[in-house]
Motif scaffolding. Structure first.
Motif, PDB file in Angstrom:
ATOM      1  N   ALA A  39       0.823  -1.196   0.000  1.00 15.61           N
ATOM      2  CA  ALA A  39       0.000   0.000   0.000  1.00 15.61           C
ATOM      3  C   ALA A  39       0.854   1.241   0.000  1.00 15.61           C
ATOM      4  N   ASP A  40       0.333   2.322  -0.557  1.00 19.85           N
ATOM      5  CA  ASP A  40       1.018   3.593  -0.377  1.00 19.85           C
ATOM      6  C   ASP A  40       0.504   4.224   0.891  1.00 19.85           C
ATOM      7  N   GLU A  41       1.310   5.089   1.489  1.00 20.41           N
ATOM      8  CA  GLU A  41       0.860   5.883   2.602  1.00 20.41           C
ATOM      9  C   GLU A  41       1.617   7.178   2.522  1.00 20.41           C
ATOM     10  N   HIS A  42       1.182   8.138   3.216  1.00 22.43           N
ATOM     11  CA  HIS A  42       1.882   9.391   3.147  1.00 22.43           C
ATOM     12  C   HIS A  42       1.552  10.260   4.320  1.00 22.43           C
ATOM     13  N   THR A  43       2.390  11.081   4.549  1.00 24.58           N
ATOM     14  CA  THR A  43       2.627  12.313   5.256  1.00 24.58           C
ATOM     15  C   THR A  43       2.897  12.215   6.721  1.00 24.58           C
ATOM     16  N   LEU A  44       2.414  13.069   7.455  1.00 26.85           N
ATOM     17  CA  LEU A  44       3.095  13.681   8.564  1.00 26.85           C
ATOM     18  C   LEU A  44       2.894  13.089   9.938  1.00 26.85           C
ATOM     19  N   ALA A  45       2.505  13.875  10.825  1.00 25.92           N
ATOM     20  CA  ALA A  45       2.896  13.800  12.221  1.00 25.92           C
ATOM     21  C   ALA A  45       2.065  12.913  13.099  1.00 25.92           C
ATOM     22  N   HIS A  46       2.500  12.830  14.352  1.00 30.50           N
ATOM     23  CA  HIS A  46       1.796  12.113  15.397  1.00 30.50           C
ATOM     24  C   HIS A  46       1.121  13.133  16.304  1.00 30.50           C
TER      25      HIS A  46
ATOM     26  N   LEU B 204       0.840  -2.200  11.277  1.00 27.26           N
ATOM     27  CA  LEU B 204       1.201  -1.546  10.021  1.00 27.26           C
ATOM     28  C   LEU B 204       2.721  -1.539   9.919  1.00 27.26           C
ATOM     29  N   LYS B 205       3.244  -2.112   8.844  1.00 33.16           N
ATOM     30  CA  LYS B 205       4.687  -2.221   8.666  1.00 33.16           C
ATOM     31  C   LYS B 205       5.115  -1.394   7.469  1.00 33.16           C
ATOM     32  N   GLY B 206       6.126  -0.545   7.654  1.00 40.19           N
ATOM     33  CA  GLY B 206       6.584   0.244   6.530  1.00 40.19           C
ATOM     34  C   GLY B 206       7.593   1.287   6.942  1.00 40.19           C
ATOM     35  N   PRO B 207       8.259   1.901   5.969  1.00 38.70           N
ATOM     36  CA  PRO B 207       9.329   2.864   6.264  1.00 38.70           C
ATOM     37  C   PRO B 207       8.804   4.131   6.926  1.00 38.70           C
ATOM     38  N   THR B 208       9.710   4.771   7.631  1.00 43.60           N
ATOM     39  CA  THR B 208       9.390   6.022   8.301  1.00 43.60           C
ATOM     40  C   THR B 208       9.005   7.099   7.295  1.00 43.60           C
ATOM     41  N   GLY B 209       7.970   7.864   7.630  1.00 46.51           N
ATOM     42  CA  GLY B 209       7.653   9.056   6.863  1.00 46.51           C
ATOM     43  C   GLY B 209       6.847   8.852   5.609  1.00 46.51           C
TER      44      GLY B 209
ATOM     45  N   PHE C 207      -2.867   7.315   7.321  1.00 41.31           N
ATOM     46  CA  PHE C 207      -3.762   6.221   6.967  1.00 41.31           C
ATOM     47  C   PHE C 207      -4.697   5.906   8.136  1.00 41.31           C
ATOM     48  N   VAL C 208      -4.139   5.803   9.347  1.00 42.45           N
ATOM     49  CA  VAL C 208      -4.964   5.488  10.512  1.00 42.45           C
ATOM     50  C   VAL C 208      -5.969   6.611  10.770  1.00 42.45           C
ATOM     51  N   GLU C 209      -5.538   7.850  10.604  1.00 44.97           N
ATOM     52  CA  GLU C 209      -6.457   8.976  10.778  1.00 44.97           C
ATOM     53  C   GLU C 209      -7.624   8.897   9.805  1.00 44.97           C
ATOM     54  N   ALA C 210      -7.327   8.541   8.563  1.00 46.50           N
ATOM     55  CA  ALA C 210      -8.384   8.428   7.557  1.00 46.50           C
ATOM     56  C   ALA C 210      -9.344   7.293   7.895  1.00 46.50           C
ATOM     57  N   MET C 211      -8.790   6.165   8.372  1.00 45.87           N
ATOM     58  CA  MET C 211      -9.644   5.031   8.726  1.00 45.87           C
ATOM     59  C   MET C 211     -10.529   5.355   9.934  1.00 45.87           C
TER      60      MET C 211
ATOM     61  N   ALA D  39      -1.612  -8.023   9.566  1.00 43.60           N
ATOM     62  CA  ALA D  39      -0.556  -7.127   9.085  1.00 43.60           C
ATOM     63  C   ALA D  39      -0.946  -6.462   7.766  1.00 43.60           C
ATOM     64  N   ILE D  40      -0.618  -5.185   7.675  1.00 42.82           N
ATOM     65  CA  ILE D  40      -0.724  -4.447   6.420  1.00 42.82           C
ATOM     66  C   ILE D  40       0.646  -3.858   6.130  1.00 42.82           C
ATOM     67  N   GLU D  41       1.196  -4.153   4.965  1.00 42.16           N
ATOM     68  CA  GLU D  41       2.515  -3.665   4.599  1.00 42.16           C
ATOM     69  C   GLU D  41       2.400  -2.437   3.699  1.00 42.16           C
ATOM     70  N   PHE D  42       3.222  -1.452   4.012  1.00 40.10           N
ATOM     71  CA  PHE D  42       3.232  -0.213   3.260  1.00 40.10           C
ATOM     72  C   PHE D  42       4.601   0.017   2.634  1.00 40.10           C
ATOM     73  N   GLY D  43       4.595   0.703   1.513  1.00 38.66           N
ATOM     74  CA  GLY D  43       5.837   1.118   0.874  1.00 38.66           C
ATOM     75  C   GLY D  43       5.616   2.478   0.254  1.00 38.66           C
ATOM     76  N   PHE D  44       6.669   3.036  -0.322  1.00 38.33           N
ATOM     77  CA  PHE D  44       6.500   4.312  -1.003  1.00 38.33           C
ATOM     78  C   PHE D  44       5.640   4.110  -2.238  1.00 38.33           C
ATOM     79  N   PRO D  45       4.759   5.039  -2.528  1.00 32.44           N
ATOM     80  CA  PRO D  45       3.829   4.868  -3.645  1.00 32.44           C
ATOM     81  C   PRO D  45       4.522   4.964  -5.000  1.00 32.44           C
ATOM     82  N   ALA D  46       3.817   4.529  -6.025  1.00 32.26           N
ATOM     83  CA  ALA D  46       4.313   4.673  -7.397  1.00 32.26           C
ATOM     84  C   ALA D  46       4.532   6.158  -7.689  1.00 32.26           C
TER      85      ALA D  46
END
Length: 279
Positions: free
Chosen positions: A2-9, A46-51, A57-61, A179-186
């Motif tokens: 999956a793609d994910e993006h952006t910011l803060a906690h 949720l597994k994936g690189p920082t940032g 994604f969690v906020e949207a869900m 588990a849901i795996e995330f990576g940088f999007p296309a």
């Protein structure tokens, strides 16, 4: 992936159904998996690189599901009491104060533990009865066990590529979760994210993404982390404020990825190659 993006906690309450949906662009089945697991009372990791945007994604869900969100940024000193609660002196009296995890259990909120492996393992063990079929939180100090209120959900995240063996997620914890795996999007997706979040034009977003991808292709280059979507957005925001592209990239990307003088110099040379049109 999956793609994910952006910011803060944010610690404390997060988005609810009364606010606008946080911007999130799905590219796979991550939203369907999250919502199915939530409806079945299953916890998620949720597994994936920082940032790259696990928090967004969690906020949207949480928004889509109409649930309050309580987020905890985990760290080495996080104790069980920090999560569950403790007795405090208030006005000369000793009173019990719920921690964020207990609040979520009582209120039927979604509790998101960001970078959960940063917390001590003796702290994360408290999650086990919540993460399996019991959906219970034992509170030893109170001598009681709470049943999770309807609507409660447990979500944790971590970066498996960055963590050491000593900071991996325990199998006993991992196997209680979906588990849901995330990576940088296309590239084309990431360009749209950067343009939207930074408020820059498509050409600027495309250049930043190309630069970010070049950094990600490096074998290692002395970098502990590669350029995330988060830092590309930060650079775009500086450009939106009128800074030249190379200045924005040096400050938001090269300057944040490393303190090594030689590596920083190499990144600045890459900026000259990939972002020359904005010198």
């Amino acid at each position: 992936m999956a793609d994910e993006h952006t910011l803060a906690h944010q610690n404390g309450a997060g988005p609810t159904a009364g606010t606008g949906r946080p911007f999130y662009q799905a590219v796979g089945n991550e939203e369907a998996v999250f919502k199915a697991a939530y409806r079945q009372g299953l916890s998620l990791v949720l597994k994936g690189p920082t940032g790259c945007g696990k928090t967004r994604f969690v906020e949207a869900m949480a928004h889509d599901l109409g649930r309050p969100l309580i987020t905890v940024a985990c760290h080495d000193d996080l104790t069980t009491a920090d999560l569950v609660g403790r007795y405090l002196l208030r006005g000369g009296e000793t009173v019990w104060v719920d921690g964020p995890l207990t609040r979520a259990v009582r209120e039927g909120a979604i509790c998101y533990l960001d970078e959960v492996v940063e917390a001590r393992q003796d702290t994360t063990v408290v999650l086990h009865p919540l993460a399996d079929y019991r959906r219970q939180l034992p509170i030893e100090r109170l001598g009681e066990t709470l049943n999770a209120a309807p609507g409660f959900g447990l979500v944790v995240s971590y970066n498996p590529g960055y963590q050491s063996v000593l900071k991996d997620l325990k199998d006993s914890t991992r196997q209680r979760m979906v588990a849901i795996e995330f990576g940088f999007p296309a590239p084309e997706v990431e360009e749209g994210i950067v343009a939207h979040e930074a408020g820059v034009d498509a050409d600027t977003a495309a250049e930043l993404v190309r630069f970010g991808q070049a950094i990600r292709r490096l074998e290692s280059g002395g970098l502990r982390e590669v350029a995330s979507t988060r830092v590309l957005i930060a650079a775009g925001r500086l450009v939106a404020e009128g800074l030249p592209m190379y200045v924005a990239a040096e400050a938001a990307i090269a300057g944040t990825l490393t303190d090594d003088v030689a590596v920083n110099r190499s990144l600045k040379e890459m900026i000259g190659v990939y972002l020359t049109s904005h010198d």
